[in-house]
Motif scaffolding. Sequence first.
Motif, PDB file in Angstrom:
ATOM      1  N   PHE A  82      -4.482  23.319  29.532  1.00 11.72           N
ATOM      2  CA  PHE A  82      -5.339  23.598  30.695  1.00 11.72           C
ATOM      3  C   PHE A  82      -5.940  24.985  30.581  1.00 11.72           C
ATOM      4  O   PHE A  82      -7.144  25.150  30.588  1.00 11.72           O
ATOM      5  CB  PHE A  82      -4.573  23.492  32.025  1.00 11.72           C
ATOM      6  N   TRP A  83      -5.085  26.011  30.484  1.00 15.37           N
ATOM      7  CA  TRP A  83      -5.551  27.393  30.502  1.00 15.37           C
ATOM      8  C   TRP A  83      -6.143  27.778  29.147  1.00 15.37           C
ATOM      9  O   TRP A  83      -5.813  27.182  28.124  1.00 15.37           O
ATOM     10  CB  TRP A  83      -4.397  28.342  30.816  1.00 15.37           C
ATOM     11  N   PRO A  84      -6.990  28.790  29.105  1.00 16.73           N
ATOM     12  CA  PRO A  84      -7.481  29.293  27.813  1.00 16.73           C
ATOM     13  C   PRO A  84      -6.319  29.791  26.960  1.00 16.73           C
ATOM     14  O   PRO A  84      -5.382  30.407  27.466  1.00 16.73           O
ATOM     15  CB  PRO A  84      -8.410  30.455  28.204  1.00 16.73           C
ATOM     16  N   SER A  85      -6.365  29.528  25.668  1.00 13.63           N
ATOM     17  CA  SER A  85      -5.287  29.980  24.786  1.00 13.63           C
ATOM     18  C   SER A  85      -5.833  30.770  23.609  1.00 13.63           C
ATOM     19  O   SER A  85      -5.228  30.825  22.552  1.00 13.63           O
ATOM     20  CB  SER A  85      -4.490  28.771  24.271  1.00 13.63           C
ATOM     21  N   GLY A  86      -6.963  31.385  23.814  1.00 17.51           N
ATOM     22  CA  GLY A  86      -7.549  32.194  22.749  1.00 17.51           C
ATOM     23  C   GLY A  86      -9.033  32.420  22.974  1.00 17.51           C
ATOM     24  O   GLY A  86      -9.506  33.555  23.002  1.00 17.51           O
ATOM     25  N   GLY A  87      -9.780  31.349  23.149  1.00 18.55           N
ATOM     26  CA  GLY A  87     -11.214  31.480  23.372  1.00 18.55           C
ATOM     27  C   GLY A  87     -11.539  31.822  24.815  1.00 18.55           C
ATOM     28  O   GLY A  87     -10.697  31.738  25.708  1.00 18.55           O
ATOM     29  N   SER A  88     -12.786  32.206  25.038  1.00 17.68           N
ATOM     30  CA  SER A  88     -13.211  32.586  26.395  1.00 17.68           C
ATOM     31  C   SER A  88     -14.449  31.822  26.854  1.00 17.68           C
ATOM     32  O   SER A  88     -15.075  32.179  27.840  1.00 17.68           O
ATOM     33  CB  SER A  88     -13.497  34.093  26.448  1.00 17.68           C
ATOM     34  N   GLY A  89     -14.812  30.776  26.110  1.00 18.95           N
ATOM     35  CA  GLY A  89     -15.981  29.999  26.475  1.00 18.95           C
ATOM     36  C   GLY A  89     -15.699  29.049  27.624  1.00 18.95           C
ATOM     37  O   GLY A  89     -14.544  28.821  27.996  1.00 18.95           O
ATOM     38  N   PRO A  90     -16.739  28.455  28.207  1.00 18.33           N
ATOM     39  CA  PRO A  90     -16.553  27.566  29.363  1.00 18.33           C
ATOM     40  C   PRO A  90     -15.784  26.299  29.027  1.00 18.33           C
ATOM     41  O   PRO A  90     -15.234  25.655  29.927  1.00 18.33           O
ATOM     42  CB  PRO A  90     -17.990  27.250  29.788  1.00 18.33           C
ATOM     43  N   THR A 327       1.328  23.865  47.028  1.00 13.60           N
ATOM     44  CA  THR A 327       1.078  23.319  45.692  1.00 13.60           C
ATOM     45  C   THR A 327      -0.413  23.254  45.393  1.00 13.60           C
ATOM     46  O   THR A 327      -0.835  23.509  44.261  1.00 13.60           O
ATOM     47  CB  THR A 327       1.705  21.908  45.561  1.00 13.60           C
ATOM     48  N   ALA A 328      -1.211  22.930  46.388  1.00 16.93           N
ATOM     49  CA  ALA A 328      -2.653  22.802  46.178  1.00 16.93           C
ATOM     50  C   ALA A 328      -3.292  24.114  45.749  1.00 16.93           C
ATOM     51  O   ALA A 328      -4.347  24.128  45.105  1.00 16.93           O
ATOM     52  CB  ALA A 328      -3.332  22.288  47.450  1.00 16.93           C
ATOM     53  N   THR A 329      -2.656  25.243  46.076  1.00 16.89           N
ATOM     54  CA  THR A 329      -3.222  26.547  45.714  1.00 16.89           C
ATOM     55  C   THR A 329      -2.924  26.924  44.269  1.00 16.89           C
ATOM     56  O   THR A 329      -3.452  27.917  43.773  1.00 16.89           O
ATOM     57  CB  THR A 329      -2.675  27.647  46.638  1.00 16.89           C
ATOM     58  N   ARG A 330      -2.095  26.150  43.579  1.00 11.98           N
ATOM     59  CA  ARG A 330      -1.700  26.490  42.212  1.00 11.98           C
ATOM     60  C   ARG A 330      -2.778  26.176  41.184  1.00 11.98           C
ATOM     61  O   ARG A 330      -2.722  26.659  40.061  1.00 11.98           O
ATOM     62  CB  ARG A 330      -0.403  25.758  41.851  1.00 11.98           C
ATOM     63  N   SER A 331      -3.712  25.287  41.510  1.00 12.35           N
ATOM     64  CA  SER A 331      -4.752  24.888  40.548  1.00 12.35           C
ATOM     65  C   SER A 331      -6.069  25.564  40.917  1.00 12.35           C
ATOM     66  O   SER A 331      -6.606  25.337  41.996  1.00 12.35           O
ATOM     67  CB  SER A 331      -4.929  23.363  40.550  1.00 12.35           C
ATOM     68  N   PRO A 332      -6.617  26.398  40.026  1.00 14.26           N
ATOM     69  CA  PRO A 332      -7.850  27.123  40.334  1.00 14.26           C
ATOM     70  C   PRO A 332      -9.064  26.219  40.360  1.00 14.26           C
ATOM     71  O   PRO A 332      -9.081  25.145  39.748  1.00 14.26           O
ATOM     72  CB  PRO A 332      -7.953  28.119  39.182  1.00 14.26           C
ATOM     73  N   VAL A 333     -10.067  26.639  41.094  1.00 12.92           N
ATOM     74  CA  VAL A 333     -11.359  25.947  41.090  1.00 12.92           C
ATOM     75  C   VAL A 333     -12.321  26.793  40.281  1.00 12.92           C
ATOM     76  O   VAL A 333     -12.662  27.916  40.656  1.00 12.92           O
ATOM     77  CB  VAL A 333     -11.888  25.765  42.537  1.00 12.92           C
ATOM     78  N   PHE A 334     -12.740  26.294  39.118  1.00 10.66           N
ATOM     79  CA  PHE A 334     -13.633  27.043  38.252  1.00 10.66           C
ATOM     80  C   PHE A 334     -15.071  26.932  38.768  1.00 10.66           C
ATOM     81  O   PHE A 334     -15.484  25.907  39.308  1.00 10.66           O
ATOM     82  CB  PHE A 334     -13.576  26.493  36.822  1.00 10.66           C
ATOM     83  N   ASP A 335     -15.832  28.003  38.545  1.00  5.25           N
ATOM     84  CA  ASP A 335     -17.260  27.963  38.900  1.00  5.25           C
ATOM     85  C   ASP A 335     -18.010  27.061  37.931  1.00  5.25           C
ATOM     86  O   ASP A 335     -17.659  26.942  36.763  1.00  5.25           O
ATOM     87  CB  ASP A 335     -17.839  29.389  38.846  1.00  5.25           C
TER      88      ASP A 335
END
Length: 335
Positions: A82-90, A327-335
């Motif tokens: 789920f989370w970025p693990s090296g890259g920073s692209g969308p 729990t609902a606050t644990r998952s971010p909403v990406f732009d």
Amino acid sequence: MEFRALGRSGLKISEITYGNWITHGSQVEEDAAQACVRAALDAGITTFDTADVYAAGRAEEVLGRALAGQRRESVEIFTKVFWPSGGSGPNDRGLSRKHIHEGVNASLRRLGTDYVDLYQAHRFDHSTPLEETMEAFADVVRAGKALYIGVSEWTAEQIRAGHALARELRVPLISNQPEYWMLWRVIESDVVPACEEAGVSQIVWSPIAQGMLTGKYLPGQAPPAGSRATDNNGGAGIIRRWLDDDDLLERVQRLRPLAEQAGLTLAQLAVAWVLQNPNVAAAIIGASRPEQVAENVKAAGVTLEPHLMKAIDEILGDKVERDPSVTATRSPVFD
């Protein structure tokens, strides 16, 4: 060591699972990490949990090297995406088909294995259609890169929806990985009943609250030197929020006689407590020293008497967080 079925599946996992969030690749040197994994294996732990984001992939690499030489069929390896693990692209985050497929290939390479036993959605992705996510996970399973799929920190509604799609796609979604411990019970009223209906088990993280439930942190006193609360690379920011509450720390000290009554340390009592929940398949423990592994595995197979569970509730009282909406606050909403 005791073993429990994971969800409504035939997969058995060790009820004490070894996890390397924070520690491997960042907090401890590799020699110490390898020693902890050996201690886990010696104690009968067969299940190991990691994620691609831990130490930007280094945690997977360390775990892969530590398990090299073990009979692959004798261990269960879990990782997450789920989370970025090296890259920073969308596309370097989330649960799109692209990120899932690239993520699993990278994880397998770092772990040095052809497959993982469980591949987990580390959070819920509000930016990707759930159908796309579940179809991508189904592809991963059908390609033989993962045997089962799971989620982490999903709400009851998200788990129900994901499980329904998994059934349609005929892939086994069998687990959820939430935070769960004596004072953090947000899954009990909502998530656990949904999982029981779906045949999904909990693999819980932070059963000792990053060390807060060991009793080492005393009210009115500075954290001990060398403890996690003093290590900015070891999760100090996470545990610090609990250490400003002297009333809470005093209540933790009041648990000590109950632990002694059960023949346990406070840490062992904390791990044993989460394992009393029948929907919990495993408690994830971490360690920076082999001795910590040896101590915590003694919680395996422990049954806490009802009067002891009641006494714990009475001591902790209104300090327990039960709000399921957290729990609902644990998952971010990406732009």
